[in-house]
Write a protein that holds these residues in place. Structure first.
Motif, mmCIF file in Angstrom:
data_model
loop_
_atom_site.group_PDB
_atom_site.id
_atom_site.type_symbol
_atom_site.label_atom_id
_atom_site.label_comp_id
_atom_site.label_asym_id
_atom_site.label_seq_id
_atom_site.Cartn_x
_atom_site.Cartn_y
_atom_site.Cartn_z
ATOM 1 N N SER A 65 13.274 7.453 3.043
ATOM 2 C CA SER A 65 13.506 8.474 2.020
ATOM 3 C C SER A 65 14.794 8.229 1.237
ATOM 4 C CB SER A 65 13.551 9.866 2.652
ATOM 5 O OG SER A 65 14.678 9.999 3.508
ATOM 6 N N TYR A 83 14.404 7.786 -2.456
ATOM 7 C CA TYR A 83 14.183 8.934 -3.336
ATOM 8 C C TYR A 83 15.338 9.930 -3.320
ATOM 9 C CZ TYR A 83 9.575 6.899 -2.703
ATOM 10 O OH TYR A 83 8.532 6.017 -2.634
ATOM 11 N N GLU A 84 15.986 10.058 -2.175
ATOM 12 C CA GLU A 84 17.019 11.083 -2.038
ATOM 13 C C GLU A 84 18.433 10.556 -2.281
ATOM 14 O OE1 GLU A 84 16.478 12.882 1.762
ATOM 15 O OE2 GLU A 84 14.404 13.480 1.360
ATOM 16 N N HIS A 110 7.210 8.447 2.719
ATOM 17 C CA HIS A 110 8.220 9.165 1.939
ATOM 18 C C HIS A 110 9.068 10.132 2.751
ATOM 19 C CE1 HIS A 110 5.382 12.549 1.957
ATOM 20 N NE2 HIS A 110 6.388 13.307 1.572
ATOM 21 N N ASP A 111 8.513 10.648 3.862
ATOM 22 C CA ASP A 111 9.275 11.626 4.634
ATOM 23 C C ASP A 111 9.981 11.012 5.845
ATOM 24 O OD1 ASP A 111 6.990 11.057 6.035
ATOM 25 O OD2 ASP A 111 6.380 13.152 6.323
ATOM 26 N N SER A 119 4.747 6.681 -0.995
ATOM 27 C CA SER A 119 4.880 8.136 -1.110
ATOM 28 C C SER A 119 3.531 8.758 -1.435
ATOM 29 C CB SER A 119 5.887 8.501 -2.205
ATOM 30 O OG SER A 119 5.886 9.892 -2.438
#
Length: 240
Positions: A162, A165-166, A156-157, A130
């Motif tokens: 992702s 993180y999400e 990260h995107d 990230s």
């Protein structure tokens, strides 16, 4: 008789791993998978080490605990310390200055070497878990002084990556992750065709290193090339 490991790898506290990270740990090449190494590594869970204290909000208390653990390991004959997360570069100077072992916390330490070997006219790409978590401080504490020939490529995107993180309680589609890792590097090379070497910050990315080397024909450095370098320096891994 089992050989005593000279190299210890500091891991996150037991029970704090996300399901997707557990999937990645099962892959040969992952820093915490014993199958990644042809020499002994001592894996040590560190109390309080987790996403928050290692990646998001590193603390002096965490550094102090790592120092305590390292000093105990020295009494067991461990002579070298590494870690299971590239963002532990934050702790590199503090550990190296206060423990008896040699310390190499992050593949980011290989960046100055990669910059030197590609020369002034080519770039080094850092592939990070990230870019939002990769701070200037990580670079400084890794001894990276040049910025003009650095390219940061972030996972990260990416849709599947992702998840970490999400949707931390969900698992990965590992084939999709493979495609994303290769795709991020391919896009980086399209935008920066003068990239001459790649450094994988994240210790969960080395399972893809061989694929990247074959696909793009560039040297790819990761936590395992760093650990293997030290293993040879310590005579833990002999080529001849």
């Amino acid at each position: 008789m089992e050989k005593t490991a000279k190299i210890a790898l500091l891991r996150w506290e037991a029970g704090t791993m996300q399901p997707a990270l557990e999937q990645l740990e099962s892959l040969p090449g992952n820093s915490t998978n014993p199958a990644s190494y042809p020499y002994p590594i001592k894996f040590v869970h560190v109390k309080g080490a987790n996403f928050d204290t290692i990646e998001a909000n590193p603390t002096q208390e965490m550094e102090d605990e790592m120092i305590r653990v390292c000093k105990e390991l020295a009494e067991e004959g461990v002579t070298a310390i590494t870690t299971s997360c590239g963002f532990c570069a934050h702790y590199q100077p503090g550990l190296a200055d206060h423990v008896p072992q040699v310390v190499f916390t992050s593949a980011l330490l290989e960046v100055p070497f990669a910059q030197t070997i590609v020369g002034a006219n080519r770039k080094v790409a850092i592939v990070t878990a990230s870019s939002e978590l990769l701070k200037e401080e990580h670079l400084i504490r890794s001894g990276i002084t040049r910025r003009d020939n650095l390219v940061v490529l972030s996972m990260h995107d990416q849709k599947e990556w992702s998840t970490l993180y999400e949707h931390p309680e969900e698992t990965f589609d590992l084939e999709a992750v493979t495609d994303e890792v290769v795709g991020v590097v391919r896009k980086g090379l399209e935008e920066h065709p003068d990239i001459g070497a790649i450094v994988l910050e994240c210790t969960d990315l080395p399972p893809y290193s061989s694929r990247l080397r074959e696909e793009f024909g560039l040297p790819v450095f990761d936590v395992n090339t760093m650990i293997s370098h030290m293993a040879m320096a310590l005579n833990e891994h002999k080529l001849y």
